[in-house]
Design a protein around this motif. Structure first.
Motif, PDB file in Angstrom:
ATOM      1  N   PHE A  16      34.642  33.653  39.773  1.00  0.00           N
ATOM      2  CA  PHE A  16      35.372  34.624  40.575  1.00  0.00           C
ATOM      3  C   PHE A  16      36.867  34.337  40.589  1.00  0.00           C
ATOM      4  CE2 PHE A  16      37.169  35.930  44.691  1.00  0.00           C
ATOM      5  CZ  PHE A  16      36.936  37.291  44.609  1.00  0.00           C
ATOM      6  N   ASP A  17      37.649  35.414  40.494  1.00  0.00           N
ATOM      7  CA  ASP A  17      39.110  35.331  40.583  1.00  0.00           C
ATOM      8  C   ASP A  17      39.579  36.532  41.388  1.00  0.00           C
ATOM      9  OD1 ASP A  17      41.924  35.683  40.086  1.00  0.00           O
ATOM     10  OD2 ASP A  17      41.728  34.367  38.337  1.00  0.00           O
ATOM     11  N   LEU A  61      40.220  40.623  40.554  1.00  0.00           N
ATOM     12  CA  LEU A  61      39.546  41.669  41.321  1.00  0.00           C
ATOM     13  C   LEU A  61      40.551  42.728  41.774  1.00  0.00           C
ATOM     14  CD1 LEU A  61      36.903  42.617  42.754  1.00  0.00           C
ATOM     15  CD2 LEU A  61      37.672  41.308  44.742  1.00  0.00           C
ATOM     16  N   ALA A  62      41.682  42.284  42.290  1.00  0.00           N
ATOM     17  CA  ALA A  62      42.695  43.214  42.796  1.00  0.00           C
ATOM     18  C   ALA A  62      43.397  43.969  41.674  1.00  0.00           C
ATOM     19  CB  ALA A  62      43.723  42.445  43.629  1.00  0.00           C
ATOM     20  N   THR A 115      40.254  50.501  37.273  1.00  0.00           N
ATOM     21  CA  THR A 115      39.259  51.565  37.432  1.00  0.00           C
ATOM     22  C   THR A 115      38.397  51.254  38.642  1.00  0.00           C
ATOM     23  OG1 THR A 115      37.486  50.546  36.132  1.00  0.00           O
ATOM     24  CG2 THR A 115      39.194  51.744  34.926  1.00  0.00           C
ATOM     25  N   ASP A 116      37.523  52.226  38.994  1.00  0.00           N
ATOM     26  CA  ASP A 116      36.604  51.986  40.106  1.00  0.00           C
ATOM     27  C   ASP A 116      35.269  51.436  39.626  1.00  0.00           C
ATOM     28  OD1 ASP A 116      35.510  54.187  38.912  1.00  0.00           O
ATOM     29  OD2 ASP A 116      35.471  55.449  40.703  1.00  0.00           O
ATOM     30  N   ALA A 117      35.202  51.043  38.335  1.00  0.00           N
ATOM     31  CA  ALA A 117      33.995  50.405  37.829  1.00  0.00           C
ATOM     32  C   ALA A 117      33.884  49.000  38.419  1.00  0.00           C
ATOM     33  CB  ALA A 117      34.028  50.326  36.310  1.00  0.00           C
ATOM     34  N   PRO A 118      32.685  48.480  38.567  1.00  0.00           N
ATOM     35  CA  PRO A 118      32.541  47.115  39.080  1.00  0.00           C
ATOM     36  C   PRO A 118      33.234  46.122  38.164  1.00  0.00           C
ATOM     37  CG  PRO A 118      30.426  48.264  39.108  1.00  0.00           C
ATOM     38  CD  PRO A 118      31.382  49.115  38.326  1.00  0.00           C
ATOM     39  N   PHE A 135      37.633  42.632  50.704  1.00  0.00           N
ATOM     40  CA  PHE A 135      37.620  44.089  50.755  1.00  0.00           C
ATOM     41  C   PHE A 135      39.015  44.667  50.523  1.00  0.00           C
ATOM     42  CE2 PHE A 135      33.399  43.510  52.395  1.00  0.00           C
ATOM     43  CZ  PHE A 135      32.729  44.658  52.005  1.00  0.00           C
ATOM     44  N   ASP A 136      40.032  43.965  50.985  1.00  0.00           N
ATOM     45  CA  ASP A 136      41.401  44.403  50.703  1.00  0.00           C
ATOM     46  C   ASP A 136      41.674  44.413  49.201  1.00  0.00           C
ATOM     47  OD1 ASP A 136      42.099  44.841  53.319  1.00  0.00           O
ATOM     48  OD2 ASP A 136      42.989  42.864  53.620  1.00  0.00           O
TER      49      ASP A 136
END
Length: 309
Positions: free
Chosen positions: A194-195, A199-200, A204-207, A259-260
């Motif tokens: 995880f990074d 993530l930010a 796109t809105d793809a996972p 979530f931000d």
């Protein structure tokens, strides 16, 4: 449900969760009748008998459950996700078996605890990242599945409500998170890769690669088994659904910060620190249940689990 039950039918008894549930019920002195697609190689633990069954066959299912004359039925059998099978097979298998098992249990006057899923909300297997209406998510949050697995669980909860109304038994729908096993937590691979900056930075809105899990939530199999037994012992009227999650996310990062980073418009987020994005307050209130195991100790724990398969 009462604490005087002595015979419990468990479907999916040889599955990953099923074995832990059978083991716990036997340890509590229950007589267990395990139903699965096969029989255990070594016969299973003392206090449990096993039958091979196709739960899609209503006749077989009804015969075995009626013959057991159970006080309760724990329904765990299902195809556990929409990958690796045609969607029609996942949906048909899960809904048909849920109907057959719950109808047979109700006809026998047995209370039911069954494994629904947080996938019924629609988040885990979506082809784009979907925002919850609010965080932490609770049992009142709308169910919006778009995949065959999540839809099968929403349909199963409709069957659960119908069973409670029709037969006057209590039915508990447990909505577990991603189940982890002590000493073999699959969450560790996601956590190590995880990074939050990556993530930010998504365009796109793809996972993101590796997904977001169920908003990075999980549940230890021992805690899922303890919720099953807590639900069996509780006095539940009609149908109730309960989330089953560990108290924290598996990243060790503040949930609101996650979530931000995940959304341009962050949903209302009322969490502290790395608290789970799903709340189990209802289960604590009604069932007296809280999770006991967390990834920091359980991921590498050396625990003797059920030794039958």
């Amino acid at each position: 449900m009462s604490t005087t039950q002595s015979t419990v039918v468990v479907t999916g008894a040889l599955g990953g969760v099923g074995r832990w549930v059978v083991d716990r019920l036997v340890a509590e002195g229950r007589d267990v009748v395990g139903l699965d697609q096969r029989l255990p190689a070594a016969g299973g633990p003392d206090g449990a008998s096993f039958f091979e069954v196709d739960l899609r066959d209503q006749g077989e299912t009804a015969e075995l459950i009626a013959g057991a004359d159970p006080d309760a039925v724990v329904h765990l059998a299902a195809i556990p996700d929409p990958t690796g099978h045609a969607g029609s097979r996942v949906f048909t298998n899960n809904t048909e078996s849920a109907y057959n098992v719950l109808h047979a249990a109700g006809s026998a006057g047995a209370d039911v605890v069954w494994a629904s899923s947080e996938s019924a909300y629609g988040f885990p297997f979506a082809d784009r990242v979907l925002a919850p209406d609010y965080v932490p998510v609770d049992e009142a949050h709308p169910l919006r599945p778009a995949d065959p697995y999540g839809a099968s669980k929403e349909a199963g909860e409709a069957v659960a409500r119908a069973t409670a109304r029709r037969h006057g038994v209590s039915v508990v729908s447990v909505r577990p998170s991603w189940v982890q096993y002590p000493g073999d937590y699959l969450t560790e691979r996601n956590r190590e890769a995880f990074d939050i900056d990556e993530l930010a930075a998504r365009s796109t809105d793809a996972p993101p690669e590796g997904g977001i899990g169920n908003f990075w939530s999980y549940i230890d199999v021992r805690d899922l088994a303890s919720m099953v037994t807590a639900a069996l012992a509780a006095d539940v009227d009609g149908h109730e659904a309960y989330l089953c999650h560990a108290a924290e996310n598996y990243l060790g990062v503040d949930t609101e910060r996650l979530f931000d980073a995940l959304f341009e418009e962050t949903p209302p987020c009322d969490t502290e620190g790395d608290a789970s994005a799903f709340t189990t307050a209802k289960a604590e209130r009604d069932l007296g249940w809280t999770p006991d195991h967390a990834w920091r100790k359980a991921a590498d724990a050396d625990v003797d689990g059920p030794d039958f398969a």
